[in-house]
Design an enzyme around this catalytic site. Structure first.
Site, short mmCIF file in Angstrom:
data_model
loop_
_atom_site.label_atom_id
_atom_site.label_comp_id
_atom_site.label_asym_id
_atom_site.label_seq_id
_atom_site.Cartn_x
_atom_site.Cartn_y
_atom_site.Cartn_z
N GLU A 266 0.84 -1.21 0.00
CA GLU A 266 0.00 0.00 0.00
C GLU A 266 0.87 1.25 0.00
OE1 GLU A 266 -3.25 -0.04 -0.67
OE2 GLU A 266 -2.79 -2.17 -0.84
N TRP B 213 -14.78 13.77 -11.97
CA TRP B 213 -13.95 13.39 -10.83
C TRP B 213 -13.30 14.60 -10.17
CZ3 TRP B 213 -8.78 14.64 -11.15
CH2 TRP B 213 -8.24 14.86 -12.42
N TRP C 261 -8.61 9.37 -7.50
CA TRP C 261 -9.83 9.74 -8.25
C TRP C 261 -9.74 9.28 -9.70
CZ3 TRP C 261 -14.62 11.10 -6.98
CH2 TRP C 261 -14.85 11.43 -5.65
N TRP D 210 1.63 2.03 -3.38
CA TRP D 210 0.68 2.84 -4.15
C TRP D 210 0.96 4.33 -3.94
CZ3 TRP D 210 -2.50 1.80 -8.06
CH2 TRP D 210 -2.84 0.47 -8.29
N ASN E 201 -10.38 3.37 2.98
CA ASN E 201 -10.04 3.27 1.56
C ASN E 201 -11.12 2.57 0.73
OD1 ASN E 201 -8.17 3.44 -0.75
ND2 ASN E 201 -8.17 1.21 -0.58
N TRP F 35 -19.67 14.24 -19.08
CA TRP F 35 -20.01 14.46 -17.66
C TRP F 35 -21.23 15.35 -17.57
CZ3 TRP F 35 -17.37 11.16 -14.93
CH2 TRP F 35 -16.04 10.87 -15.24
#
Ligand code: FAD
Length: 492
Positions: free
Chosen positions: A282, A366, A389, A285, A348, A313
């Site tokens: 993690e 987003w 995002w 990431w 998360n 959108w």
């Protein structure tokens, strides 16, 4: 003033700690007097100003840093303004010989440091930058052809094949403080703590801020949490993760300290190996996000996959406001957004589901969600937030495909099976039986009435969109985007 009496400046930024701080250690090694400074730039011209929850955290974190420095006899000088001007002025006022800082590899932070460096060079003063915000500097990890990675797994494999990051440095035990005349603003005059209204009670009860608290959180996680982390990290209904993210975001703890502490814990007790590797992945990431933002500096404003620029959108301010307030009528979504509002943090798994709901069920860009998270998260971090995002929206590097649309009811049943998470954040639903908790509209009228949810009572909203219809609408939007960009449509 002779050269050894002239101070060196340590310019603090997103590294609000004294341990494992290579720039501070190098400054102390000069044996010159140390002048510590933090510059608050709220103008937004050079870097993105902190959001509300980050300002709350920053206020406390600076207090802790100032106290730690005071124990070494040093003052933390606080100034507001353009860091280029502020640092040039401080150098002039104090005749400082060098400025030490942690390297900022975010694109706007890097250009700011470059501007500072050029400005100081004019007066013969050097800005010395030191690595340490990430485990591996973003350009140190490269593909076989020397370019940036776009996919996480090979990126992380490449990281793991490198020599381990250096062992963390201890905090200096002593330093020579600068005692010359220098003015500092007062933290309380910065107004970082909210007033009128002070909405921060929930944050204060959820967090202990500062370097010592960060170390405590790491120790607690490694002694209690890491053993079950690999299995438990996806469950928002209990504390299964480290909750280190705000400490990492403000640099109250370094990723290297987390890395080495986790490795030592697993080496001492092999049963912790699985949890420790999963935790480090993690952190991987976080590394990957930093790597991507460094190599693709446009990511905060534009999709990594350019064809998403034509995605149809919707602008729907009323729906965005309902999502922000946690009033969508989907319990897992609303619980997550209320957790965020009250504590400045969200689990998360729930971040992924609420973000997906915004960009897929509501078709809202987003960027609107990223801005809301930026303002409300205590761990707001440009790289992690933007990449998180874009990952959810399907337009990022190595992203979840857009056509894979989370069902918020199924996600709730799977990851909050007893409903403890939803009951905690949505007390108005607490009396609903578990089998209908994640879809209250499925309960009979009698059950709803028993639970205090009579229709029209306004206690809890009806769903803002029906899941099946919203899913179809999202897939149709994807097809429309692909038709415009000429991409083959896939849905499932
Ligand atoms: P742990 O599970 O204990 O993980 C340890 C550390 O690894 C975290 O503290 C964090 O620094 C890092 N990490 C974990 N997961 C991720 C991830 N998916 N991406 C990048 N780093 C990760 N994280 C932020 O720090 N700041 C943000 O602004 C942010 N915005 C996000 C937005 C979205 C839409 C999504 C889906 C994720 C976002 N994340 C963000 C990533 C992640 O949700 C948080 O880092 C994590 O929930 C923090 O909890 P923890 O410290 O208990 O994590």
């Amino acid at each position: 003033m002779t050269a050894p009496d002239r101070p060196v400046i340590v310019w603090f930024g997103r590294d609000l700690r004294l341990s494992d701080h290579p720039a501070l250690t190098a400054a102390v090694a000069t044996s010159q007097p140390i002048l510590a400074v933090y510059v608050l730039d709220e103008s937004g011209t050079r870097t993105r100003p902190p959001g509300g929850a980050s300002r709350w955290w920053l206020d406390k974190s600076l207090q802790h840093l100032a106290e730690s420095l005071a124990r070494l006899g040093a003052l933390l000088v606080l100034r507001r303004g353009d860091p280029v001007e502020v640092l040039a002025a401080l150098v002039r006022e104090t005749a400082a010989t060098t400025v030490f800082a942690s390297r900022d590899h975010r694109p706007d932070g890097a250009s700011l440091q470059q501007a500072v460096s050029e400005r100081l060079a004019g007066s013969g003063v050097k800005l010395r930058r030191f690595a340490g915000a990430v485990l591996f500097e973003p350009e140190a990890v490269a593909t076989g052809s020397g370019g940036p990675f776009r996919v996480f797994t090979p990126f992380w494999r490449a990281c793991l094949s490198r020599a381990a990051p250096p062992e963390p440095l201890p905090a200096p035990r002593a330093l020579v403080p600068y005692h010359g005349p220098v003015e500092s603003e007062r933290l309380r005059d910065w107004g970082l703590h909210p007033s009128r209204p002070d909405w921060s009670a929930g944050l204060a009860s959820a967090w202990h801020v500062g370097e010592a608290a960060a170390q405590d959180a790491l120790t607690r996680f490694l002694s209690q949490g890491v053993a079950a982390y690999a299995e438990g990290r996806d469950r928002p209904d209990h504390v299964g993760t480290s909750r280190l993210s705000p400490h990492l975001a403000f640099g109250e703890i370094s990723a290297r300290q987390c890395w080495h502490a986790a490795r030592h814990a697993a080496d001492a007790d092999p049963r912790l190996e699985r949890g420790a590797s999963s935790f480090l992945r993690e952190l991987g990431w976080r590394e990957f996000s930093a790597h991507l933002l460094h190599h693709f500096p446009h990511l905060p404003s534009a999709p990594f996959k350019p064809d998403f620029a034509t995605f149809p959108w919707r602008q729907d301010d009323a729906a965005l406001a309902r999502w922000q307030r946690g009033a969508t009528g989907y319990p897992l979504i609303d619980a997550g957004l209320r957790e965020l509002w009250q504590t400045g943090w969200m689990h998360n798994r729930v971040r992924m589901v609420v973000a997906s709901f915004l960009v897929k069920h509501l078709l809202i860009p987003w960027q609107a969600g990223e801005a809301w998270f930026w303002d409300t998260l205590v761990d707001a971090d440009l790289a992690n937030n933007v990449c998180g995002w874009q990952w959810v929206a399907g337009c990022g590097a190595d992203a979840a495909p857009y056509f894979r649309i989370f069902n918020p009811i199924m996600q709730g049943r799977k990851f909050d099976p007893d409903g403890a998470y939803v009951r905690r954040w949505l007390p108005e639903l607490a009396r609903l039986p578990t089998d209908v908790l994640h879809a209250p509209w499925e309960a009979s009228a009698a059950t709803r009435a028993d639970a205090g949810l009579a229709p029209g009572s306004g206690t809890y909203p009806e769903p803002i969109v029906a899941h099946a219809a919203a899913r179809e609408r999202a897939l149709a939007a994807l097809r429309q985007k692909n038709d415009t960009s000429g991409e083959f449509s896939q849905s499932g």
